[in-house]
Enzyme design. Sequence first.
Site, PDB file in Angstrom:
ATOM      1  N   GLY A  15       0.879  -1.433   0.064  1.00 59.19           N
ATOM      2  CA  GLY A  15      -0.085   0.408  -0.184  1.00 59.19           C
ATOM      3  C   GLY A  15       1.053   1.500   0.052  1.00 59.19           C
ATOM      4  O   GLY A  15       1.482   1.453   0.603  1.00 59.19           O
ATOM      5  N   ARG A  76       0.554  -5.381  -4.963  1.00 56.88           N
ATOM      6  CA  ARG A  76       1.301  -6.746  -4.745  1.00 56.88           C
ATOM      7  C   ARG A  76       1.252  -7.823  -5.508  1.00 56.88           C
ATOM      8  O   ARG A  76       0.650  -7.698  -6.316  1.00 56.88           O
ATOM      9  CB  ARG A  76      -0.020  -6.770  -3.916  1.00 56.88           C
ATOM     10  CG  ARG A  76      -0.558  -5.461  -2.816  1.00 56.88           C
ATOM     11  CD  ARG A  76      -1.345  -5.923  -2.110  1.00 56.88           C
ATOM     12  NE  ARG A  76      -2.257  -5.090  -1.090  1.00 56.88           N
ATOM     13  CZ  ARG A  76      -1.154  -4.322   0.364  1.00 56.88           C
ATOM     14  NH1 ARG A  76      -0.247  -4.473   0.156  1.00 56.88           N
ATOM     15  NH2 ARG A  76      -2.497  -3.384   0.601  1.00 56.88           N
ATOM     16  N   ASP A 107       4.818  -5.255   6.157  1.00 53.63           N
ATOM     17  CA  ASP A 107       5.335  -6.191   6.789  1.00 53.63           C
ATOM     18  C   ASP A 107       5.553  -7.480   5.416  1.00 53.63           C
ATOM     19  O   ASP A 107       6.574  -7.707   5.188  1.00 53.63           O
ATOM     20  CB  ASP A 107       4.407  -6.901   7.729  1.00 53.63           C
ATOM     21  CG  ASP A 107       2.603  -6.838   6.879  1.00 53.63           C
ATOM     22  OD1 ASP A 107       2.952  -5.915   6.295  1.00 53.63           O
ATOM     23  OD2 ASP A 107       2.553  -7.339   8.301  1.00 53.63           O
ATOM     24  N   THR A 130       4.079   2.817   5.421  1.00 47.42           N
ATOM     25  CA  THR A 130       2.808   1.857   5.773  1.00 47.42           C
ATOM     26  C   THR A 130       2.061   2.840   6.825  1.00 47.42           C
ATOM     27  O   THR A 130       2.652   3.389   7.864  1.00 47.42           O
ATOM     28  CB  THR A 130       3.100   0.806   5.955  1.00 47.42           C
ATOM     29  OG1 THR A 130       1.431   0.432   6.130  1.00 47.42           O
ATOM     30  CG2 THR A 130       3.826   0.164   7.235  1.00 47.42           C
ATOM     31  N   ASP A 132      -0.161   2.648   8.548  1.00 49.83           N
ATOM     32  CA  ASP A 132      -0.660   1.383   9.162  1.00 49.83           C
ATOM     33  C   ASP A 132       0.430   1.236  10.432  1.00 49.83           C
ATOM     34  O   ASP A 132      -0.637   1.078  11.794  1.00 49.83           O
ATOM     35  CB  ASP A 132      -1.164  -0.925   9.587  1.00 49.83           C
ATOM     36  CG  ASP A 132      -1.942  -0.635   7.762  1.00 49.83           C
ATOM     37  OD1 ASP A 132      -2.545   0.350   7.912  1.00 49.83           O
ATOM     38  OD2 ASP A 132      -1.599  -1.326   7.415  1.00 49.83           O
ATOM     39  N   ASP A 134       2.083  -0.895  12.346  1.00 49.50           N
ATOM     40  CA  ASP A 134       2.255  -1.941  12.732  1.00 49.50           C
ATOM     41  C   ASP A 134       3.277  -2.702  11.953  1.00 49.50           C
ATOM     42  O   ASP A 134       3.050  -4.451  12.417  1.00 49.50           O
ATOM     43  CB  ASP A 134       1.348  -2.733  11.699  1.00 49.50           C
ATOM     44  CG  ASP A 134       1.204  -2.556  10.135  1.00 49.50           C
ATOM     45  OD1 ASP A 134       2.184  -2.107   9.757  1.00 49.50           O
ATOM     46  OD2 ASP A 134       0.701  -3.973   9.704  1.00 49.50           O
ATOM     47  N   ARG A 176      -5.405  -2.493   8.725  1.00 53.35           N
ATOM     48  CA  ARG A 176      -5.767  -3.274   9.367  1.00 53.35           C
ATOM     49  C   ARG A 176      -5.816  -4.088  10.880  1.00 53.35           C
ATOM     50  O   ARG A 176      -7.039  -4.016  11.550  1.00 53.35           O
ATOM     51  CB  ARG A 176      -4.618  -3.999   9.275  1.00 53.35           C
ATOM     52  CG  ARG A 176      -4.346  -3.330   7.371  1.00 53.35           C
ATOM     53  CD  ARG A 176      -3.622  -4.537   6.511  1.00 53.35           C
ATOM     54  NE  ARG A 176      -2.403  -4.137   6.600  1.00 53.35           N
ATOM     55  CZ  ARG A 176      -1.401  -5.066   6.477  1.00 53.35           C
ATOM     56  NH1 ARG A 176      -1.302  -5.780   5.192  1.00 53.35           N
ATOM     57  NH2 ARG A 176      -0.548  -4.952   6.972  1.00 53.35           N
TER      58      ARG A 176
END
Length: 318
Positions: A15, A76, A107, A130, A132, A134, A176
């Site tokens: 992303g 992706r 990740d 990212t 996120d 994360d 997410r």
Amino acid sequence: MEKQIKTIGVLTSGGDAPGMNAAVRAVVRTGLHKGFRMIGIQRGYNGLLNGECFEMNLRSVSNIISAGGTILYTARCLEFKTKEGQDKGAAKCRELGIDALVVIGGDGSFNGAAKLACETDIKVACIPGTIDNDLNYTDYTLGFDTAVNTVLNAVNNIRDTMSSHDRACIVEVMGRSCGDIALFSAIGGGADAVVTPQKGLDLDALAAQLKQGEKLGKSSNIILLSEGVCSAQSLKEQLAAVTDMTLRTVTLGHVQRGGSPSLRDRLLAARFGVKAIECLIAGKKAVAVGVRNEEIVADDLQKALAYPAADRSELFKV
């Protein structure tokens, strides 16, 4: 004898995130300054497998520091998750003369880079790009700060109209399985409640909290919801069954990924890019660049991916 690095490829994968362009700029400018040949790889690992590459110079990264998205495009790549795909990627690197890769992504991108470095002689340096937040080895990922500020602006606007109509609004944000966008935005935006995967959904407690706010005369309620829990519509239906509040929903979606990066993200991008090139010069085989306690760090890539999730319990008290 260890192979000397002469050519470095750079790609963005997964992303998109604000600050990716600023990171590409830093990587290319630093690499050129150090005397390396720099190759831009378009559309992530897909582009590597398909040979969508071009040589980059200073003009290639002019006037991109403030641009959202990524000039290298992103995608992706399921094929790269296989041993055959990784072997094909390594072969393409050798064909193009690429000795090392700087990978900017999340990740999934990091895992692909780790496998490539493990199975081949290609060196990799990964930059966390990212929204996120994360990747647990780093305090902040590139793009997170900009995304949270985008959410804050939206929450400010939503509160205005909710206050005008005595309504409550569920604002669903991205992230997410990581609830950091929701949590940080809830604190910064003065939300009345936040629902994240880490904390989970206690419907009765949430309903009681909103009812208490009504009794105290609150004219609006803002609930920040992380997409990893459920959809805004689903939460609305669940709350409607236990309260008589007038509820509205807003799903911010991909607006959180776009936009000009914040100052913090631009600074992180610059520092990450320089550190990535420095690690490759130092002969590091596979590293993940990050920031902890405001210091730029470089961890072994496999160890970085194995970091435990951050404890956010203190922030839920704020």
